[in-house]
Write an enzyme that holds these catalytic residues in place. Sequence first.
Site, PDB file in Angstrom:
ATOM      1  N   GLY A 136       0.786  -1.244   0.000  1.00 16.98           N
ATOM      2  CA  GLY A 136       0.000   0.000   0.000  1.00 16.98           C
ATOM      3  C   GLY A 136       0.807   1.278   0.000  1.00 16.98           C
ATOM      4  O   GLY A 136       1.447   1.627  -0.984  1.00 16.98           O
ATOM      5  N   ILE A 138       3.534   2.095   1.597  1.00 15.45           N
ATOM      6  CA  ILE A 138       4.987   2.034   1.828  1.00 15.45           C
ATOM      7  C   ILE A 138       5.714   2.105   0.480  1.00 15.45           C
ATOM      8  O   ILE A 138       5.432   1.283  -0.401  1.00 15.45           O
ATOM      9  CB  ILE A 138       5.385   0.714   2.542  1.00 15.45           C
ATOM     10  N   LYS A 207       2.229 -10.468  -3.755  1.00 11.62           N
ATOM     11  CA  LYS A 207       3.067  -9.283  -3.496  1.00 11.62           C
ATOM     12  C   LYS A 207       4.539  -9.676  -3.465  1.00 11.62           C
ATOM     13  O   LYS A 207       5.398  -8.958  -3.996  1.00 11.62           O
ATOM     14  CB  LYS A 207       2.642  -8.623  -2.183  1.00 11.62           C
TER      15      LYS A 207
END
Length: 440
Positions: A136, A138, A207
């Site tokens: 998100g 970061i 991710k």
Amino acid sequence: MNAPLRVGLAGLGTVGASVVRLIERQREALAARCGRAIEVVAVSARSRAKPRDADVGKLRWVADPVALAADGGIDVFVELMGGEGDPAKSAVEAALNAGKSVITANKALLARHGVALAALAERQHVALNFEAAVAGGIPIVKTLREGLVGNKLARIYGILNGTCNYILTKMEQEKLAFADCLKEAQRLGYAEADPTFDIEGHDTAQKLSILASLAFGTRVDPDAIYVEGISSITPADLDAADELGYRIKLLGVAVATDKGIEQRVHPTMVPKDSAIAQVMGVVNAVTVDADAVHAITLVGPGAGGMATASAVVSDIGDIARGVRTPPFGQPSARLAVSEKAPMQRHEGGYYIRLTAVDRPGTFATIAARLSEQQISLESIVQRHRGGRPQGGADPGGAEPVPVILITYATTEDAVRKALAAVERERVILGAPQVIRIEKN
Ligand SMILES: NC(=O)c1ccc[n+]([C@@H]2O[C@H](COP(=O)([O-])OP(=O)(O)OC[C@H]3O[C@@H](n4cnc5c(N)ncnc54)[C@H](OP(=O)(O)O)[C@@H]3O)[C@@H](O)[C@H]2O)c1
């Protein structure tokens, strides 16, 4: 001042509406920082009538997101619909084919089609930016792609799913069972009605596949990742971890080994004094081990409209400034094929929780089977009796005794063989619990 950058945005949900609001809120600062204004000029979503969390009434509506992507009135296309298939995939391809840079927050699309889309973007000499797709708010993609370009990376690991971290934190702090914490996460809107994708580790794997590609120059391939979720973790494991100086986190780990890049997602015991162990609740964190900087940990919100919009706007800002790098840090043709992590050859320490039957010779038998596989123990903790484990009672009638073993570095193969041998001896009840230890 240069002409404004005209943005076409498909998807007006949690992230899309926040992007519209953030660009409006930061209008002047963005123009000053990027050297030109950024303006959302056209939008698309499924329903035109639906009320939105942003003022989109005056913006041009294009019903078909694929048509918006190739629209002559936009300079850059922002895809915030989600999903690995259409319309997201066709829309991104249409924009790239039309020579427009693309920004997406869509990890599913990138995990499945990232290399092909990157190749298309490179051929078209446009950008494909996806800061928001991993962790998100970061800025880990930029950190890997640009900030650490002078480093050789040894390992990257992180808490990439806030739902799992919320559940594990609550289980640890309130000594509650997994199912109760999952229900609470669903009540608070942190977990989906069908939480499988998150709790079984697949979201983390998507991710991780993107991070591993950026970190090690491999082709994005979620199928190359070993995946295990958190649903088997019990309060007994969290208690034992606490006593032994660890916390349990669901980590995505990519590490360079002499057998290639090992990529894995599983519950992991991390030392309590590590940076990643301090990360509690719905927060994300990524630690990078790199030769010049040693270890860096970035901590922040892994989801939420505004936090994710921050990453999207950062990507839009790069395009406004004319900054363009290959999507995965180097030309896609140079990315190496990922091989599935051979977990059998994984080396590290292990936590093993067994429910032993309380009969003479049980411990000697367990110790012998471990020793046959050259497994040495760092500690053995025999817990108080009580609580019948899954797997039923000892046929001999003795009370079960929970036993926790911490091994020195060994291999997955050795642990699995030793535990299979222990099970054959009928000195334990139920299946052993095994959690890998990740040292900092
Ligand atoms: N939410 C987060 O915190 C977060 C964090 C990081 C990354 N992301 C990623 O960001 C993306 C968007 O997530 P989100 O949470 O904002 O999703 P969301 O709230 O469900 O919004 C999705 C939007 O896309 C539109 N849409 C969906 N299917 C469509 C279709 N077939 N045609 C046209 N429009 C369509 C929807 O239109 P309607 O509104 O008309 O139904 C909605 O406006 C996803 O890729 C997600 O993985 C989200």
